[in-house]
Write an enzyme that holds these catalytic residues in place. Structure first.
Site, PDB file in Angstrom:
ATOM      1  N   ARG A  70       0.849  -1.204   0.000  1.00 12.11           N
ATOM      2  CA  ARG A  70       0.000   0.000   0.000  1.00 12.11           C
ATOM      3  C   ARG A  70       0.879   1.246   0.000  1.00 12.11           C
ATOM      4  O   ARG A  70       1.687   1.449   0.908  1.00 12.11           O
ATOM      5  CB  ARG A  70      -0.913   0.002   1.219  1.00 12.11           C
ATOM      6  CG  ARG A  70      -1.818   1.198   1.289  1.00 12.11           C
ATOM      7  CD  ARG A  70      -2.654   1.215   2.547  1.00 12.11           C
ATOM      8  NE  ARG A  70      -3.764   0.281   2.494  1.00 12.11           N
ATOM      9  CZ  ARG A  70      -4.492  -0.082   3.549  1.00 12.11           C
ATOM     10  NH1 ARG A  70      -4.200   0.398   4.743  1.00 12.11           N
ATOM     11  NH2 ARG A  70      -5.503  -0.920   3.413  1.00 12.11           N
ATOM     12  N   ARG A 184      -4.852   3.110  17.208  1.00  6.17           N
ATOM     13  CA  ARG A 184      -5.554   2.452  16.097  1.00  6.17           C
ATOM     14  C   ARG A 184      -5.250   3.237  14.833  1.00  6.17           C
ATOM     15  O   ARG A 184      -4.521   4.224  14.862  1.00  6.17           O
ATOM     16  CB  ARG A 184      -7.067   2.530  16.415  1.00  6.17           C
ATOM     17  CG  ARG A 184      -7.971   1.471  15.810  1.00  6.17           C
ATOM     18  CD  ARG A 184      -7.686   0.075  16.321  1.00  6.17           C
ATOM     19  NE  ARG A 184      -8.751  -0.862  15.978  1.00  6.17           N
ATOM     20  CZ  ARG A 184      -8.889  -1.450  14.807  1.00  6.17           C
ATOM     21  NH1 ARG A 184      -8.047  -1.195  13.832  1.00  6.17           N
ATOM     22  NH2 ARG A 184      -9.880  -2.303  14.601  1.00  6.17           N
ATOM     23  N   LYS A 185      -5.867   2.851  13.694  1.00  8.62           N
ATOM     24  CA  LYS A 185      -5.673   3.603  12.459  1.00  8.62           C
ATOM     25  C   LYS A 185      -6.223   5.024  12.586  1.00  8.62           C
ATOM     26  O   LYS A 185      -7.043   5.305  13.485  1.00  8.62           O
ATOM     27  CB  LYS A 185      -6.343   2.881  11.290  1.00  8.62           C
ATOM     28  CG  LYS A 185      -7.849   2.938  11.328  1.00  8.62           C
ATOM     29  CD  LYS A 185      -8.515   2.143  10.209  1.00  8.62           C
ATOM     30  CE  LYS A 185      -8.285   2.765   8.842  1.00  8.62           C
ATOM     31  NZ  LYS A 185      -9.255   2.178   7.849  1.00  8.62           N
ATOM     32  N   GLY A 440     -16.842  -5.928   1.391  1.00 10.31           N
ATOM     33  CA  GLY A 440     -16.908  -7.369   1.586  1.00 10.31           C
ATOM     34  C   GLY A 440     -17.177  -7.835   2.998  1.00 10.31           C
ATOM     35  O   GLY A 440     -17.418  -9.015   3.242  1.00 10.31           O
ATOM     36  N   CYS A 445     -14.579  -0.815   4.225  1.00  2.99           N
ATOM     37  CA  CYS A 445     -13.569  -0.145   3.401  1.00  2.99           C
ATOM     38  C   CYS A 445     -14.182   0.435   2.119  1.00  2.99           C
ATOM     39  O   CYS A 445     -13.701   1.434   1.589  1.00  2.99           O
ATOM     40  CB  CYS A 445     -12.467  -1.123   3.019  1.00  2.99           C
ATOM     41  SG  CYS A 445     -11.699  -1.924   4.425  1.00  2.99           S
ATOM     42  N   GLY A 446     -15.240  -0.190   1.625  1.00  2.00           N
ATOM     43  CA  GLY A 446     -15.917   0.292   0.409  1.00  2.00           C
ATOM     44  C   GLY A 446     -16.981   1.336   0.711  1.00  2.00           C
ATOM     45  O   GLY A 446     -17.738   1.719  -0.187  1.00  2.00           O
TER      46      GLY A 446
HETATM   47 FE1  SRM Z   1      -9.788  -0.816   4.946  1.00  2.00          FE
HETATM   48  C1  SRM Z   1      -8.675  -3.170   7.101  1.00  2.00           C
HETATM   49  C2  SRM Z   1      -8.546  -2.482   2.352  1.00  2.00           C
HETATM   50  C3  SRM Z   1     -10.211   1.934   3.039  1.00  2.00           C
HETATM   51  C4  SRM Z   1     -11.876   0.477   7.333  1.00  2.00           C
HETATM   52  N1  SRM Z   1      -8.718  -2.507   4.776  1.00  2.00           N
HETATM   53  C5  SRM Z   1      -8.334  -3.325   5.790  1.00  2.00           C
HETATM   54  C6  SRM Z   1      -7.376  -4.388   5.294  1.00  2.00           C
HETATM   55  C7  SRM Z   1      -5.984  -3.869   5.504  1.00  2.00           C
HETATM   56  C8  SRM Z   1      -7.562  -5.723   6.020  1.00  2.00           C
HETATM   57  C9  SRM Z   1      -6.518  -6.740   5.672  1.00  2.00           C
HETATM   58  O1  SRM Z   1      -5.449  -6.749   6.266  1.00  2.00           O
HETATM   59  O2  SRM Z   1      -6.779  -7.527   4.774  1.00  2.00           O
HETATM   60  C10 SRM Z   1      -7.785  -4.451   3.788  1.00  2.00           C
HETATM   61  C11 SRM Z   1      -6.709  -4.857   2.812  1.00  2.00           C
HETATM   62  C12 SRM Z   1      -7.310  -5.738   1.739  1.00  2.00           C
HETATM   63  C13 SRM Z   1      -6.486  -5.773   0.490  1.00  2.00           C
HETATM   64  O3  SRM Z   1      -5.746  -6.743   0.267  1.00  2.00           O
HETATM   65  O4  SRM Z   1      -6.634  -4.857  -0.309  1.00  2.00           O
HETATM   66  C14 SRM Z   1      -8.371  -3.064   3.603  1.00  2.00           C
HETATM   67  N2  SRM Z   1      -9.340  -0.319   3.082  1.00  2.00           N
HETATM   68  C15 SRM Z   1      -8.928  -1.191   2.121  1.00  2.00           C
HETATM   69  C16 SRM Z   1      -8.961  -0.548   0.744  1.00  2.00           C
HETATM   70  C17 SRM Z   1      -7.873  -1.062  -0.187  1.00  2.00           C
HETATM   71  C18 SRM Z   1     -10.354  -0.759   0.108  1.00  2.00           C
HETATM   72  C19 SRM Z   1     -10.392  -0.438  -1.356  1.00  2.00           C
HETATM   73  O5  SRM Z   1     -10.561  -1.390  -2.132  1.00  2.00           O
HETATM   74  O6  SRM Z   1     -10.237   0.721  -1.740  1.00  2.00           O
HETATM   75  C20 SRM Z   1      -8.837   0.934   1.157  1.00  2.00           C
HETATM   76  C21 SRM Z   1      -7.404   1.366   1.302  1.00  2.00           C
HETATM   77  C22 SRM Z   1      -7.306   2.830   1.624  1.00  2.00           C
HETATM   78  C23 SRM Z   1      -5.883   3.327   1.631  1.00  2.00           C
HETATM   79  O7  SRM Z   1      -5.373   3.619   0.549  1.00  2.00           O
HETATM   80  O8  SRM Z   1      -5.295   3.427   2.717  1.00  2.00           O
HETATM   81  C24 SRM Z   1      -9.507   0.888   2.533  1.00  2.00           C
HETATM   82  N3  SRM Z   1     -10.785   0.939   5.178  1.00  2.00           N
HETATM   83  C25 SRM Z   1     -10.929   1.896   4.222  1.00  2.00           C
HETATM   84  C26 SRM Z   1     -11.937   2.828   4.611  1.00  2.00           C
HETATM   85  C27 SRM Z   1     -12.483   3.976   3.738  1.00  2.00           C
HETATM   86  C28 SRM Z   1     -11.893   5.323   4.001  1.00  2.00           C
HETATM   87  O9  SRM Z   1     -10.825   5.450   4.615  1.00  2.00           O
HETATM   88  O10 SRM Z   1     -12.521   6.267   3.559  1.00  2.00           O
HETATM   89  C29 SRM Z   1     -12.416   2.412   5.842  1.00  2.00           C
HETATM   90  C30 SRM Z   1     -13.566   3.041   6.655  1.00  2.00           C
HETATM   91  C31 SRM Z   1     -13.198   4.366   7.211  1.00  2.00           C
HETATM   92  C32 SRM Z   1     -12.442   4.297   8.511  1.00  2.00           C
HETATM   93  O11 SRM Z   1     -11.379   3.671   8.569  1.00  2.00           O
HETATM   94  O12 SRM Z   1     -12.911   4.897   9.466  1.00  2.00           O
HETATM   95  C33 SRM Z   1     -11.686   1.222   6.184  1.00  2.00           C
HETATM   96  N4  SRM Z   1     -10.177  -1.246   6.907  1.00  2.00           N
HETATM   97  C34 SRM Z   1     -11.124  -0.636   7.675  1.00  2.00           C
HETATM   98  C35 SRM Z   1     -11.203  -1.327   8.939  1.00  2.00           C
HETATM   99  C36 SRM Z   1     -12.131  -0.972  10.121  1.00  2.00           C
HETATM  100  C37 SRM Z   1     -11.444   0.023  11.003  1.00  2.00           C
HETATM  101  C38 SRM Z   1     -11.926   0.023  12.419  1.00  2.00           C
HETATM  102  O13 SRM Z   1     -11.768   1.058  13.092  1.00  2.00           O
HETATM  103  O14 SRM Z   1     -12.418  -0.994  12.907  1.00  2.00           O
HETATM  104  C39 SRM Z   1     -10.286  -2.392   8.861  1.00  2.00           C
HETATM  105  C40 SRM Z   1      -9.997  -3.441   9.950  1.00  2.00           C
HETATM  106  C41 SRM Z   1      -9.041  -2.939  10.976  1.00  2.00           C
HETATM  107  O15 SRM Z   1      -8.403  -1.901  10.835  1.00  2.00           O
HETATM  108  O16 SRM Z   1      -8.930  -3.655  11.983  1.00  2.00           O
HETATM  109  C42 SRM Z   1      -9.667  -2.310   7.567  1.00  2.00           C
HETATM  110 FE1  SF4 Z   2     -13.659  -6.147   4.613  1.00  2.00          FE
HETATM  111 FE2  SF4 Z   2     -12.090  -4.110   3.949  1.00  2.00          FE
HETATM  112 FE3  SF4 Z   2     -11.418  -6.591   3.287  1.00  2.00          FE
HETATM  113 FE4  SF4 Z   2     -13.421  -5.337   2.046  1.00  2.00          FE
HETATM  114  S1  SF4 Z   2     -11.246  -4.804   1.991  1.00  2.00           S
HETATM  115  S2  SF4 Z   2     -13.461  -7.413   2.765  1.00  2.00           S
HETATM  116  S3  SF4 Z   2     -14.359  -4.233   3.776  1.00  2.00           S
HETATM  117  S4  SF4 Z   2     -11.564  -5.705   5.356  1.00  2.00           S
END
Ligand code: SRM
Ligand code: SF4
Length: 517
Positions: A70, A184-185, A440, A445-446
């Site tokens: 990333r 956290r994030k 998903g 994240c979506g």
């Molecule tokens: Fe996300 C965790 C993908 C935007 C909330 N997110 C993850 C992980 C890293 C989980 C993992 O280790 O597999 C996903 C990686 C999957 C992969 O292989 O791609 C993942 N998040 C994404 C992306 C790639 C979705 C996308 O297809 O665009 C986005 C990457 C953004 C970036 O460039 O940094 C992405 N994630 C978001 C957003 C949207 C936003 O930021 O506007 C959110 C909701 C907003 C927020 O964070 O408040 C989001 N992601 C989460 C969470 C829930 C956070 C929480 O407080 O519980 C997780 C799980 C965690 O952090 O424990 C997570």
């Molecule tokens: Fe769940 Fe984020 Fe993975 Fe999508 S990319 S399946 S919302 S953790």
């Protein structure tokens, strides 16, 4: 690299706090050569599964040995040279190599092998890019208006501000231990346009343009976030700052320090900033921030200056610079491959200034094209794939990664999202696009909560079997007066979605049926 501070760990230590206290994640930056030599299978499990995320390398249990990387791309702006380097990185992985534009205006690369990481880092360094601190308990990519500096109606140009905030947080790409052990994030967005193109309200800190006594500056919102347990829009900090690098950077840093030092760490489900604000109250939080900021904070302007509906930037648009235009290309669910990346780099150089931009809708923008070259630009073969005229439902489609690569996923998303949008575009006629967001799992994240129609993966029972399904969200509003949508129906099998969504599109979005189904 800035040195790791000595920390007193006071929190009841959960697994994550324990391993962070044992060894800061950023330390693996200096161990990458060693990991490359021993291979991923011989690595310490915590380094492999967790600490690597501090340098933007994500172990994918779904594809062991093929990592995700990333990046950080402040304001979603990169050069053709940088895009080409990213393309070369994924190209060497053949069928395993691809890339996604993310919902934070960023790029993730796939297929990465640990033995190549030191070389990849050197190459990224050579073009001024970094992936540091992009995962786990760090600040994510800083988003900004995608048409900053191009839009004749913009209020504030966010380009330099996003870059400076990133530079402060990651120490200009060297790494900064001051912010590598947050509870956290953490998400930061800086909006400069009139249409809130970055979904400011879903960030832990959002800077939103606002006039105070005729002076333009930012109102500051805090605490917006999505998680499986709770989703909240950001609330006003009751603070206004002028448009000034020092103020934006210093206030971001002040809030981060308060969060780092006071944030709740015992339970990771309750560790995001809003939980701290709930715990101590907004007034107390504001006064702690003011203390860390080191000067009085002006109270917020009465209202913000977001007075437009949100634009998606797909199509050809005049820039504020005479005789130049920008063209927004639709990249279906944000997925591209090495050749697409080379083609994007080439057309950005041939027709524009070499600059490429990304949007939170997972699309790309090529700016600075002389008007006289637009017609030729539009005949480029890449525009067959990344069109400026997508069908209404494909146009506004957003999807997270889903089960193809993400082990949290309950369902497959990207391919299904695209297939369903195509099927529905065949079924119904629409005079406007309808924003469908797929995610998903409940991590969101979506961003299904910002969509007209949000689909969150779940498992459901159908005909005695467990199958992939979704919970349905509706009512998300973006742009002016943005607010979050809510879950209106649970447990719809994915196989039933064509008929369920067709009815919703007809009843709620003015669609007419093309068939008699
Ligand atoms: Fe996300 C965790 C993908 C935007 C909330 N997110 C993850 C992980 C890293 C989980 C993992 O280790 O597999 C996903 C990686 C999957 C992969 O292989 O791609 C993942 N998040 C994404 C992306 C790639 C979705 C996308 O297809 O665009 C986005 C990457 C953004 C970036 O460039 O940094 C992405 N994630 C978001 C957003 C949207 C936003 O930021 O506007 C959110 C909701 C907003 C927020 O964070 O408040 C989001 N992601 C989460 C969470 C829930 C956070 C929480 O407080 O519980 C997780 C799980 C965690 O952090 O424990 C997570
Ligand atoms: Fe769940 Fe984020 Fe993975 Fe999508 S990319 S399946 S919302 S953790």
């Amino acid at each position: 690299m800035v040195q790791a501070p000595q920390r007193e760990e006071t929190a009841t230590q959960n697994k994550f706090e324990k391993f962070k206290a044992e060894k800061d994640g950023l330390i693996v930056k200096d161990e990458l050569e060693q990991f490359a030599q021993i291979g991923w299978e011989a690595m310490d499990k915590t380094d492999l599964e967790h600490r690597l995320k501090w340098v933007g390398i994500f172990y994918r249990p779904v594809t062991p040995g093929k990592f995700m990387m990333r990046m950080r791309i402040p304001n979603g702006i990169l050069t053709s040279q940088q895009m080409r380097v990213l393309g070369e990185i994924v190209q060497r992985y053949g069928d395993d190599g691809n890339a996604d534009i993310t919902t934070r205006q960023n790029i993730q690369l796939r297929g990465i092998r640990i033995e190549d990481v030191p070389d990849i880092f050197r190459r990224l360094n050579g073009v001024g890019m970094t992936s540091l601190q992009s995962g786990m308990d760090n600040v994510r990519n800083i988003t900004g208006s995608p048409v900053a500096g191009l839009d004749g109606d913009e209020l504030i140009d966010t380009r330099e501000l996003t870059q400076k905030v990133q530079d402060a947080i990651v120490n200009r790409g060297e790494g900064n231990f001051e912010f590598t052990n947050l509870p956290r994030k953490f998400n930061i967005a800086i909006e400069g346009g009139r249409d809130n193109s970055v979904h400011a309200e879903i960030n832990d800190i959002a800077f939103v343009p606002a006039y105070k006594d005729s002076e333009l500056g930012f109102n500051v919102l805090v605490g917006g976030f999505f998680s499986a347990k709770r989703c909240e829009a950001a609330i006003p900090l009751n603070a206004w700052i002028p448009v000034n690098d020092d103020d934006v950077v210093d206030l971001s840093i002040a809030i981060l320090r308060v969060y780092r030092d006071r944030g709740l760490r015992a339970n990771r489900q309750k560790a995001r900033l809003m939980w701290l604000i709930d715990e101590i109250g907004l007034e107390k939080f504001r006064s702690l921030v003011e203390e860390a900021y080191g000067r009085p904070l002006a109270i917020a302007a009465e209202k913000d200056a977001i007075d437009w509906e949100k634009r998606d930037h797909i199509g050809v648009f005049k820039q504020k610079q005479p005789v130049l235009s920008y063209v927004g290309l639709h990249v279906p669910v944000g997925r591209f491959y090495a050749q697409d990346m080379f083609d994007l780099a080439r057309i950005a150089e041939v027709y524009g200034s070499g600059e490429i931009r990304l949007t939170v809708e997972q699309n790309a923008i090529i700016p600075n094209i002389p008007d006289e070259n637009i017609d030729a630009f539009l005949t480029e073969p890449l525009l067959q794939k990344f069109t400026i005229n997508p069908k209404p439902l494909e146009r506004a489609l957003v999807s997270c990664t889903g089960s193809q690569f993400c082990n949290f996923a309950l369902i497959e998303t990207k391919n299904r999202a695209l297939a369903l949008a195509k099927a529905l575009d065949e079924e119904v006629e629409l005079s406007r696009s309808v924003r469908i967001h797929w995610t998903g799992c409940p991590n969101s994240c979506g961003q299904p909560q910002v969509a007209d129609i949000g689909l969150m993966g779940t498992k459901v029972r159908k005909d005695g079997k467990t199958v992939e399904g979704v919970d349905l969200y509706m009512g998300g509003k973006v742009g002016k007066d943005a607010h979050l949508g809510t879950c209106v129906q649970k447990g719809i099998p994915c196989d039933d979605l064509v008929s369920v969504l067709k009815t919703i599109l007809i009843e709620n979005f003015g669609a007419t049926s093309r068939t008699n189904r």
